[in-house]
Write an enzyme that holds these catalytic residues in place. Sequence first.
Site, PDB file in Angstrom:
ATOM      1  N   TYR A   1      -5.667 -45.508  22.560  1.00 13.86           N
ATOM      2  CA  TYR A   1      -4.700 -46.050  23.515  1.00 13.86           C
ATOM      3  C   TYR A   1      -5.178 -45.848  24.940  1.00 13.86           C
ATOM      4  O   TYR A   1      -5.775 -44.809  25.254  1.00 13.86           O
ATOM      5  CB  TYR A   1      -3.363 -45.314  23.389  1.00 13.86           C
ATOM      6  CG  TYR A   1      -2.497 -45.753  22.236  1.00 13.86           C
ATOM      7  CD1 TYR A   1      -1.667 -46.857  22.348  1.00 13.86           C
ATOM      8  CD2 TYR A   1      -2.487 -45.040  21.040  1.00 13.86           C
ATOM      9  CE1 TYR A   1      -0.843 -47.245  21.306  1.00 13.86           C
ATOM     10  CE2 TYR A   1      -1.665 -45.424  19.992  1.00 13.86           C
ATOM     11  CZ  TYR A   1      -0.850 -46.525  20.133  1.00 13.86           C
ATOM     12  OH  TYR A   1      -0.042 -46.909  19.098  1.00 13.86           O
TER      13      TYR A   1
ATOM     14  N   TYR B   1      -5.301 -44.502  13.696  1.00  9.97           N
ATOM     15  CA  TYR B   1      -5.762 -43.333  14.456  1.00  9.97           C
ATOM     16  C   TYR B   1      -5.128 -42.056  13.935  1.00  9.97           C
ATOM     17  O   TYR B   1      -4.041 -42.069  13.366  1.00  9.97           O
ATOM     18  CB  TYR B   1      -5.490 -43.497  15.956  1.00  9.97           C
ATOM     19  CG  TYR B   1      -4.039 -43.683  16.337  1.00  9.97           C
ATOM     20  CD1 TYR B   1      -3.212 -42.584  16.530  1.00  9.97           C
ATOM     21  CD2 TYR B   1      -3.508 -44.953  16.514  1.00  9.97           C
ATOM     22  CE1 TYR B   1      -1.888 -42.750  16.881  1.00  9.97           C
ATOM     23  CE2 TYR B   1      -2.187 -45.121  16.858  1.00  9.97           C
ATOM     24  CZ  TYR B   1      -1.375 -44.023  17.035  1.00  9.97           C
ATOM     25  OH  TYR B   1      -0.071 -44.193  17.376  1.00  9.97           O
TER      26      TYR B   1
ATOM     27  N   ARG C   1      -2.099 -42.666  11.452  1.00  8.41           N
ATOM     28  CA  ARG C   1      -1.157 -43.777  11.531  1.00  8.41           C
ATOM     29  C   ARG C   1      -1.814 -45.039  10.965  1.00  8.41           C
ATOM     30  O   ARG C   1      -2.986 -45.294  11.229  1.00  8.41           O
ATOM     31  CB  ARG C   1      -0.766 -44.091  12.988  1.00  8.41           C
ATOM     32  CG  ARG C   1       0.026 -43.051  13.758  1.00  8.41           C
ATOM     33  CD  ARG C   1       1.348 -42.669  13.147  1.00  8.41           C
ATOM     34  NE  ARG C   1       2.117 -43.705  12.474  1.00  8.41           N
ATOM     35  CZ  ARG C   1       2.895 -44.629  13.044  1.00  8.41           C
ATOM     36  NH1 ARG C   1       3.016 -44.674  14.359  1.00  8.41           N
ATOM     37  NH2 ARG C   1       3.579 -45.502  12.341  1.00  8.41           N
TER      38      ARG C   1
ATOM     39  N   HIS D   1      -0.893 -50.538  13.635  1.00  8.92           N
ATOM     40  CA  HIS D   1       0.459 -51.020  13.949  1.00  8.92           C
ATOM     41  C   HIS D   1       0.529 -51.531  15.378  1.00  8.92           C
ATOM     42  O   HIS D   1      -0.254 -51.144  16.235  1.00  8.92           O
ATOM     43  CB  HIS D   1       1.495 -49.915  13.738  1.00  8.92           C
ATOM     44  CG  HIS D   1       1.315 -48.734  14.651  1.00  8.92           C
ATOM     45  ND1 HIS D   1       0.448 -47.701  14.376  1.00  8.92           N
ATOM     46  CD2 HIS D   1       1.878 -48.435  15.849  1.00  8.92           C
ATOM     47  CE1 HIS D   1       0.487 -46.812  15.355  1.00  8.92           C
ATOM     48  NE2 HIS D   1       1.335 -47.236  16.274  1.00  8.92           N
TER      49      HIS D   1
ATOM     50  N   HIS E   1       3.528 -51.810  18.323  1.00  3.56           N
ATOM     51  CA  HIS E   1       4.905 -51.459  18.692  1.00  3.56           C
ATOM     52  C   HIS E   1       5.596 -52.696  19.270  1.00  3.56           C
ATOM     53  O   HIS E   1       5.009 -53.408  20.087  1.00  3.56           O
ATOM     54  CB  HIS E   1       4.917 -50.366  19.766  1.00  3.56           C
ATOM     55  CG  HIS E   1       4.352 -49.063  19.307  1.00  3.56           C
ATOM     56  ND1 HIS E   1       5.136 -48.047  18.821  1.00  3.56           N
ATOM     57  CD2 HIS E   1       3.080 -48.598  19.273  1.00  3.56           C
ATOM     58  CE1 HIS E   1       4.369 -47.009  18.497  1.00  3.56           C
ATOM     59  NE2 HIS E   1       3.114 -47.314  18.770  1.00  3.56           N
TER      60      HIS E   1
END
Lengths: 250, 204
Positions: A116, A155, A165, A168, A170
Amino acid sequence: MAETGSNQAPETGAFFQRDRQWHPPALTPNYKSSVLRSPQKALVSFDNTLSESTGRVFGHAMLGELDNDLIHNFARPGESAIGERIIVHGRVLDERGKGVPGVLLEFWQANAGGRYRHKKDAYLAPLDPNFGGCGRAITGEDGSYALRTIRPGPYPWPNGPNDWRPAHIHFSVFGHSFAQRLITQMYFEGDPLIWRCPIVGGISNREAIEALIAALDMQSTIAMDALAYKFDIVLRGRRSTLFENRPEGN
Amino acid sequence: MAQSLDRLKESPSQTAGPYVHIGLTPNFCGIGGVYASDLGSSMINDQTKGERIELRIRVLDGTGTPLREALVEIWQADANGLYNSPAEMRGAADPNFLGWGRQPTDTETGVCLFQTIKPGRVPLRDGRLMAPHISLWIAARGINVGLHTRLYFSDEEKANAEDPILARIEHRLRVPTLIAERRGDTYVFDIHLQGEKETVFFDS
């Protein structure tokens, strides 16, 4: 909604109540940070008042040309983000199955390597200089939307000693009312990490989990360019105001 | 067998996670150049009608530690008690007041600030007036479904005493958890997610 040119009066009724056994509960101990952040007392219920059945609605005029194109909205001129190019599209519906126009959708995600663009993300996978990770769109007359992005990578995260995770995106969804406000996550069909994830696993109903998994949609791909996934979102539906002037309620 | 009700289920909620700022306040977290400004960062201009106030909000976990990566959104009526919404049928709200704001908590102190105006009173459908209040929605890592609460004002004692929503709270000792304390033009409001001082959260 006036700005969509509809000649119908805006709907003002109260919303169907939320099914809180369908949503994840506040306390899901396998997702560790929920333990100290979950209320222990019962929620206090009341029927929607105007404070919940109204809400801010945003116009298409606020959007920039590249707002729904994460491949290019942060990239240097002539360059693009690295990764599997995909289109994500679908409709925002309410529980009565009606398309909801004028819904603001905001998206954020990691890059193709699962990193991120955030100073608190210290994962060793590198940043992509051409990828920011945010985008937004507003649904059209029939509730449809589309975005272009790269498929995010999975990640690791500090929950269990080896938790990852699933890939995905959000989604923040801004309906027409405070009562419809929703944030959720979209997962990808076939990802084996979905069924191991404590955040996903907070949802107890398998059907509810499947409602968050976008299907590969070969009909919407662009040949030699991008794959496509279809992801529909459902917001709370409104009750019709058949009997107003009840002794209490909105 | 009866006919199927044929309704869809709402999409299940998931946590906003620790990086919610990337999507909802990108400029705040250093992602510049995508949007001109963060949506909801400013609610008023110099022509907005009403008394200017500041809200100073913190969100605290079960140990009393402030959350430093939370996101708070507020929704409120204008100074005359009208909502700036297509579903507002009673009249036109102040065009210089959006009614909606969004702020992240400070990454060091956990304080979240809103510059807004004090809202007017809003009626229920049966005509009873609610006390002035602001609706809040809180999203963060560890919160699976956004939390809904209300902020009422400490200098509105009489209106608060007749508010029909506050009257729904069975345990009267919990009512003060919804009342922000006035200090000059600032209202201070601590939201306790859990524990002895737990704030009242709503399902509506």
